[in-house]
Scaffold this motif. Structure first.
Motif, PDB file in Angstrom:
ATOM      1  N   UNK A  33     -52.827  13.441  33.385  1.00  0.00           N
ATOM      2  CA  UNK A  33     -52.063  13.955  34.529  1.00  0.00           C
ATOM      3  C   UNK A  33     -51.212  15.168  34.188  1.00  0.00           C
ATOM      4  N   UNK A  34     -50.808  15.323  32.938  1.00  0.00           N
ATOM      5  CA  UNK A  34     -49.930  16.427  32.574  1.00  0.00           C
ATOM      6  C   UNK A  34     -50.677  17.733  32.285  1.00  0.00           C
ATOM      7  N   UNK A  35     -52.008  17.711  32.407  1.00  0.00           N
ATOM      8  CA  UNK A  35     -52.808  18.914  32.185  1.00  0.00           C
ATOM      9  C   UNK A  35     -53.430  19.380  33.490  1.00  0.00           C
ATOM     10  N   UNK A  36     -53.392  20.692  33.684  1.00  0.00           N
ATOM     11  CA  UNK A  36     -53.928  21.292  34.906  1.00  0.00           C
ATOM     12  C   UNK A  36     -54.814  22.470  34.525  1.00  0.00           C
ATOM     13  N   UNK A  37     -55.993  22.532  35.115  1.00  0.00           N
ATOM     14  CA  UNK A  37     -56.971  23.563  34.794  1.00  0.00           C
ATOM     15  C   UNK A  37     -57.076  24.557  35.934  1.00  0.00           C
ATOM     16  N   UNK A  38     -56.975  25.833  35.585  1.00  0.00           N
ATOM     17  CA  UNK A  38     -57.233  26.899  36.552  1.00  0.00           C
ATOM     18  C   UNK A  38     -58.433  27.687  36.033  1.00  0.00           C
ATOM     19  N   UNK A  39     -59.496  27.650  36.805  1.00  0.00           N
ATOM     20  CA  UNK A  39     -60.694  28.382  36.410  1.00  0.00           C
ATOM     21  C   UNK A  39     -60.490  29.865  36.669  1.00  0.00           C
ATOM     22  N   UNK A  40     -60.949  30.654  35.738  1.00  0.00           N
ATOM     23  CA  UNK A  40     -60.960  32.096  35.905  1.00  0.00           C
ATOM     24  C   UNK A  40     -62.422  32.480  36.043  1.00  0.00           C
ATOM     25  N   UNK A  41     -62.874  33.371  35.257  1.00  0.00           N
ATOM     26  CA  UNK A  41     -64.302  33.686  35.219  1.00  0.00           C
ATOM     27  C   UNK A  41     -64.904  32.858  34.092  1.00  0.00           C
ATOM     28  N   UNK A  42     -65.562  31.760  34.472  1.00  0.00           N
ATOM     29  CA  UNK A  42     -66.063  30.834  33.460  1.00  0.00           C
ATOM     30  C   UNK A  42     -66.926  31.559  32.439  1.00  0.00           C
ATOM     31  N   UNK A  43     -66.742  31.192  31.178  1.00  0.00           N
ATOM     32  CA  UNK A  43     -66.120  29.982  30.678  1.00  0.00           C
ATOM     33  C   UNK A  43     -64.598  30.050  30.506  1.00  0.00           C
ATOM     34  N   UNK A  44     -63.961  31.140  30.890  1.00  0.00           N
ATOM     35  CA  UNK A  44     -62.508  31.258  30.713  1.00  0.00           C
ATOM     36  C   UNK A  44     -61.762  30.390  31.728  1.00  0.00           C
ATOM     37  N   UNK A  45     -60.811  29.613  31.226  1.00  0.00           N
ATOM     38  CA  UNK A  45     -59.919  28.813  32.049  1.00  0.00           C
ATOM     39  C   UNK A  45     -58.524  28.908  31.447  1.00  0.00           C
ATOM     40  N   UNK A  46     -57.542  28.498  32.225  1.00  0.00           N
ATOM     41  CA  UNK A  46     -56.178  28.382  31.726  1.00  0.00           C
ATOM     42  C   UNK A  46     -55.773  26.926  31.890  1.00  0.00           C
ATOM     43  N   UNK A  47     -55.199  26.364  30.834  1.00  0.00           N
ATOM     44  CA  UNK A  47     -54.700  24.991  30.871  1.00  0.00           C
ATOM     45  C   UNK A  47     -53.179  25.062  30.915  1.00  0.00           C
ATOM     46  N   UNK A  48     -52.603  24.427  31.920  1.00  0.00           N
ATOM     47  CA  UNK A  48     -51.147  24.330  32.011  1.00  0.00           C
ATOM     48  C   UNK A  48     -50.749  22.926  31.582  1.00  0.00           C
ATOM     49  N   UNK A  49     -49.809  22.842  30.660  1.00  0.00           N
ATOM     50  CA  UNK A  49     -49.321  21.549  30.186  1.00  0.00           C
ATOM     51  C   UNK A  49     -47.898  21.353  30.696  1.00  0.00           C
ATOM     52  N   UNK A  50     -47.717  20.307  31.503  1.00  0.00           N
ATOM     53  CA  UNK A  50     -46.402  20.037  32.088  1.00  0.00           C
ATOM     54  C   UNK A  50     -45.318  19.836  31.034  1.00  0.00           C
ATOM     55  N   UNK A  51     -45.649  19.143  29.944  1.00  0.00           N
ATOM     56  CA  UNK A  51     -44.644  18.802  28.931  1.00  0.00           C
ATOM     57  C   UNK A  51     -44.017  20.047  28.304  1.00  0.00           C
ATOM     58  N   UNK A  52     -44.808  21.080  28.096  1.00  0.00           N
ATOM     59  CA  UNK A  52     -44.285  22.293  27.460  1.00  0.00           C
ATOM     60  C   UNK A  52     -44.018  23.394  28.476  1.00  0.00           C
ATOM     61  N   UNK A  53     -44.612  23.280  29.663  1.00  0.00           N
ATOM     62  CA  UNK A  53     -44.491  24.331  30.663  1.00  0.00           C
ATOM     63  C   UNK A  53     -45.307  25.566  30.323  1.00  0.00           C
ATOM     64  N   UNK A  54     -46.153  25.453  29.311  1.00  0.00           N
ATOM     65  CA  UNK A  54     -46.932  26.606  28.844  1.00  0.00           C
ATOM     66  C   UNK A  54     -48.322  26.628  29.461  1.00  0.00           C
ATOM     67  N   UNK A  55     -48.819  27.845  29.612  1.00  0.00           N
ATOM     68  CA  UNK A  55     -50.210  28.081  29.978  1.00  0.00           C
ATOM     69  C   UNK A  55     -50.946  28.471  28.706  1.00  0.00           C
ATOM     70  N   UNK A  56     -52.082  27.827  28.480  1.00  0.00           N
ATOM     71  CA  UNK A  56     -52.863  28.079  27.280  1.00  0.00           C
ATOM     72  C   UNK A  56     -54.238  28.605  27.674  1.00  0.00           C
ATOM     73  N   UNK A  57     -54.610  29.807  27.193  1.00  0.00           N
ATOM     74  CA  UNK A  57     -55.966  30.295  27.458  1.00  0.00           C
ATOM     75  C   UNK A  57     -56.982  29.389  26.763  1.00  0.00           C
ATOM     76  N   UNK A  58     -57.996  28.998  27.496  1.00  0.00           N
ATOM     77  CA  UNK A  58     -58.996  28.091  26.945  1.00  0.00           C
ATOM     78  C   UNK A  58     -60.386  28.473  27.446  1.00  0.00           C
ATOM     79  N   UNK A  59     -61.368  27.786  26.898  1.00  0.00           N
ATOM     80  CA  UNK A  59     -62.759  27.968  27.307  1.00  0.00           C
ATOM     81  C   UNK A  59     -63.310  26.621  27.751  1.00  0.00           C
ATOM     82  N   UNK A  60     -64.155  26.647  28.751  1.00  0.00           N
ATOM     83  CA  UNK A  60     -64.826  25.446  29.238  1.00  0.00           C
ATOM     84  C   UNK A  60     -66.284  25.800  29.480  1.00  0.00           C
TER      85      UNK A  60
END
Length: 136
Positions: A33-60
């Motif tokens: 529940x504390x992770x949120x995914x925002x798709x960009x241009x796949x495979x690029x996504x951004x993961x937001x973590x509630x606990x840290x308030x940070x957005x992390x660039x990721x791949x999916x």
């Protein structure tokens, strides 16, 4: 490096399970529940973590032919994971979730990770059941 893995049998065909698990718009229905995914241009996504308030660039990446999802951090190589769906016979599937932490400082610990993996598999199974029972 730390690695964690959990599996669960689900009462649905592998294709149904993978369709639910791999739908980028529905990832949050089974992820922690504390992770949120925002798709960009796949495979690029951004993961937001509630606990840290940070957005992390990721791949999916999704590979329907192999019924596999793979993800990980894009810039710092802190963690990676995968989900694999396999047929288990009689219309059932075996789903395996795996996480790897390459930097021990980012490993939240075995109890926390195992609970997150179990919770994710439970939520995915519930979503699959709702989809199958609801016909959609």
């Amino acid at each position: 490096m730390s690695e964690y893995e959990r599996s669960r049998t689900m009462p649905a065909l592998p294709e149904h399970v993978f369709d639910q698990a791999g739908d980028v718009g529905r990832l949050e229905s089974w992820m922690p529940a504390q992770l949120h995914v925002r798709a960009q241009e796949l495979p690029a996504v951004t993961i937001h973590e509630d606990a840290t308030g940070r957005d992390e660039p990721a791949l999916l990446r999704t590979d329907r032919e192999q019924m596999r999802l793979e993800w990980g951090t894009r810039e710092d190589g802190v963690y990676a994971g995968w989900l694999q769906v396999a047929g288990a016979g009689s219309g059932a599937s075996e789903v395996t979730l795996h996480l790897s932490f390459f930097d021990e400082r980012h490993d939240p610990g075995a109890d926390t990770v195992h609970a997150a993996l179990e919770g994710s598999l439970e939520r995915l199974e519930e979503q699959v059941r709702l989809r199958i029972d609801g016909g959609g």
